[in-house]
Scaffold this active site. Structure first.
Site, PDB file in Angstrom:
ATOM      1  N   ALA A  56       0.779  -1.242   0.000  1.00  0.00           N
ATOM      2  CA  ALA A  56       0.000   0.000   0.000  1.00  0.00           C
ATOM      3  C   ALA A  56       0.809   1.290   0.000  1.00  0.00           C
ATOM      4  O   ALA A  56       0.299   2.319  -0.442  1.00  0.00           O
ATOM      5  CB  ALA A  56      -0.942   0.007   1.209  1.00  0.00           C
ATOM      6  N   ALA A  57       2.031   1.276   0.531  1.00  0.00           N
ATOM      7  CA  ALA A  57       2.774   2.538   0.662  1.00  0.00           C
ATOM      8  C   ALA A  57       3.007   3.177  -0.704  1.00  0.00           C
ATOM      9  O   ALA A  57       3.227   2.467  -1.695  1.00  0.00           O
ATOM     10  CB  ALA A  57       4.108   2.283   1.359  1.00  0.00           C
ATOM     11  N   PRO A  58       2.920   4.509  -0.790  1.00  0.00           N
ATOM     12  CA  PRO A  58       2.745   5.486   0.298  1.00  0.00           C
ATOM     13  C   PRO A  58       1.296   5.745   0.708  1.00  0.00           C
ATOM     14  O   PRO A  58       1.032   6.659   1.470  1.00  0.00           O
ATOM     15  CB  PRO A  58       3.374   6.756  -0.292  1.00  0.00           C
ATOM     16  CG  PRO A  58       3.087   6.655  -1.752  1.00  0.00           C
ATOM     17  CD  PRO A  58       3.201   5.195  -2.088  1.00  0.00           C
ATOM     18  N   GLY A  59       0.355   4.981   0.169  1.00  0.00           N
ATOM     19  CA  GLY A  59      -1.032   5.100   0.597  1.00  0.00           C
ATOM     20  C   GLY A  59      -1.946   5.888  -0.323  1.00  0.00           C
ATOM     21  O   GLY A  59      -3.102   6.143   0.026  1.00  0.00           O
ATOM     22  N   LYS A  95      -3.288   5.032  -3.326  1.00  0.00           N
ATOM     23  CA  LYS A  95      -4.414   4.214  -3.765  1.00  0.00           C
ATOM     24  C   LYS A  95      -5.299   3.841  -2.583  1.00  0.00           C
ATOM     25  O   LYS A  95      -6.532   3.728  -2.711  1.00  0.00           O
ATOM     26  CB  LYS A  95      -3.918   2.957  -4.488  1.00  0.00           C
ATOM     27  CG  LYS A  95      -3.170   3.235  -5.786  1.00  0.00           C
ATOM     28  CD  LYS A  95      -2.770   1.940  -6.457  1.00  0.00           C
ATOM     29  CE  LYS A  95      -1.911   2.204  -7.695  1.00  0.00           C
ATOM     30  NZ  LYS A  95      -0.567   2.718  -7.319  1.00  0.00           N
ATOM     31  N   CYS A 135       3.693  -0.827 -12.564  1.00  0.00           N
ATOM     32  CA  CYS A 135       4.110   0.329 -13.380  1.00  0.00           C
ATOM     33  C   CYS A 135       5.304  -0.071 -14.232  1.00  0.00           C
ATOM     34  O   CYS A 135       6.262   0.675 -14.398  1.00  0.00           O
ATOM     35  CB  CYS A 135       4.422   1.555 -12.516  1.00  0.00           C
ATOM     36  SG  CYS A 135       5.656   1.293 -11.243  1.00  0.00           S
ATOM     37  N   ASP A 159       5.062  -8.356   5.764  1.00  0.00           N
ATOM     38  CA  ASP A 159       5.435  -8.889   4.460  1.00  0.00           C
ATOM     39  C   ASP A 159       4.255  -9.668   3.881  1.00  0.00           C
ATOM     40  O   ASP A 159       3.894 -10.733   4.388  1.00  0.00           O
ATOM     41  CB  ASP A 159       6.653  -9.796   4.613  1.00  0.00           C
ATOM     42  CG  ASP A 159       7.159 -10.363   3.292  1.00  0.00           C
ATOM     43  OD1 ASP A 159       6.483 -10.176   2.255  1.00  0.00           O
ATOM     44  OD2 ASP A 159       8.220 -10.998   3.290  1.00  0.00           O
TER      45      ASP A 159
END
Length: 439
Positions: free
Chosen positions: A232-235, A237, A362, A282
């Site tokens: 998820a980082a940096p959050g 989405k 990406c 993880d």
């Protein structure tokens, strides 16, 4: 046109499955990878702001800075997106009357996307440069300019990228009291034509790549669902998911390291979000078959827990544009599919029956994209590939990864604009696939 300085990038793409069938396509792709996306996109937070309010803010900033202001426009089907087109007139050559500042390739790429120059990115600044002085800005493609250089850096591999105004002097950048943050050069123009307005992100709106916004729209989160964001980082989405759900339900946001998860927690606090639970964990070790309870206090979790899962997987990231240089090695590139398979195996196990999994990267490589979709379909008969709507990218590459003609039109790949099926938004390279678990 300048190309990534790592020769491996070109060689690997030529030798990869992606171009084994069409080697001539490598030059088209490399030129596209090295160009800056012409469209800047912000995602409005509908819980706190509106398109109308943020558009007015943008218009005021642009009209103050530019005589001929770039176009501001929205996207049909994604009401939270607002776009800024590039400028018509751009500087092509440095001014002979201005001193020189050199930045690293990472900073240079950000400048070409409209950013100002922060202190850590400045490699060199000529002696005697004063506050408020206009300077030519160059990027060091080879990475050979020593930090703190005080004279003109001579190199055939330096490229002029724009002009800016000095906001920090040499003693602040290289002296005893070094500034580790803050704007060192406020850019006034750059050769890409992207407006140099910096990052206007706030709790009201977030600077975000267009395909990343599309990705969460493809996930289609619904109010009161239980959703997992595996990496998820940096959050960015994660907060988009919450906004579409109206801050209801529960979103579990994970990343491997505590400092990355802190970025998510900062967004939670700034935006006053209630429905996100963030953990440092993880995700390749997230599924434990022996856990039967429904508690979500801490990972790992038992099987069949989540209504929807977003796996924006760790990847080679060679779809990020402009790609001015790369340190990626053959070993590194080959390692990503192995990690992606581990994450996908966990995601399938954690998903409820009739649950939705969205996989994205990406990257532009076949192995990380079409190849990974084919692997999921072969390994997990309970997973069905469905259309990744709303579609704005192009189909998967023909014959790539063993996908059928029908399957490649269910996924979407963002690349050179001639492949796009939706609105002409020039973006980074990206890939999105959507699955449903039928049993």
């Amino acid at each position: 046109m300048f190309y990534p300085k790592s020769p491996f990038i070109k060689n690997q793409l030529v030798e990869s499955q992606l171009f084994s069938r069409n080697p001539s396509g490598i030059n088209t792709l490399l030129e596209w990878m090295c160009r800056t996306p012409s469209t800047t996109t912000y995602r409005i937070n509908p819980l706190l702001s509106s398109i109308t309010d943020f558009s007015a803010k943008l218009q005021a900033i642009l009209s103050t800075k530019y005589k001929n202001t770039p176009k501001i426009f929205s996207i049909n089907g994604i009401p939270e997106v607002i776009c800024i087109s590039k400028l018509d007139e751009v500087p092509k050559l440095p001014s002979k009357d201005l001193k020189e500042v050199m930045v690293d390739s990472s900073c240079g790429a950000a400048v070409l996307r409209g950013a100002h120059i922060f202190a850590p990115g400045v490699l060199s600044m000529q002696s005697g440069t004063k506050l408020g002085e206009m300077v030519n800005v160059f990027v060091d493609l080879e990475g050979k300019c020593k930090k703190g250089t005080s004279i003109v850096f001579e190199s055939e591999q330096k490229v002029f990228i724009g002009t800016g105004e000095v906001k920090m002097q040499r003693y602040q950048l290289y002296g005893e009291n070094i500034a580790n943050h803050g704007i060192a050069i406020e850019m006034l123009s750059n050769i890409s034509g992207v407006p140099s307005i910096g990052d206007l992100s706030s709790k009201d709106a977030l600077l975000q790549n267009f395909p990343s916004i599309v990705c969460v729209r493809v996930l289609d989160p619904q109010p009161n669902e239980l959703i997992l964001d595996m990496c998820a980082a940096p959050g960015n989405k994660t907060t988009h998911i919450v906004e579409l759900m109206g801050d209801t339900g529960t979103v579990i946001a994970l990343d491997k390291t505590e400092n990355k998860v802190d970025l998510i927690r900062q967004k939670i606090e700034i935006n006053g979000i209630k429905s996100i639970k963030a953990f440092a964990f993880d995700s390749t070790k997230l599924l434990h078959e022996s856990i039967n309870d429904s508690k979500l206090d801490n990972p790992p979790f038992g099987p069949c827990k989540f209504d929807r899962i977003l796996l924006d997987a760790p990847c080679s990231a060679i779809g990020n544009r402009p790609l001015l240089s790369s340190n990626i090695t053959p070993k590194m590139l080959k390692s990503y599919p192995n990690v992606q398979k581990k994450l996908l195996r966990n995601a399938v196990g954690l998903l409820k029956k009739n649950g939705v999994l969205v996989y994205s990267t990406c990257s532009v490589t076949e192995d990380e994209n079409e190849g990974m979709v084919k692997w999921v379909l072969e390994q997990f008969p309970e997973m069905i590939l469905i259309e990744a709507v709303p579609i704005f990218g192009g189909p998967g590459i023909k014959e790539a990864g063993g996908l059928t003609e029908e399957q490649r039109h269910l996924v979407q790949r963002f690349g050179p604009t001639e492949y796009n099926r939706g609105v002409p938004v020039d973006s980074i390279g990206f890939f999105i696939a959507k699955f449903v678990k039928i049993s």
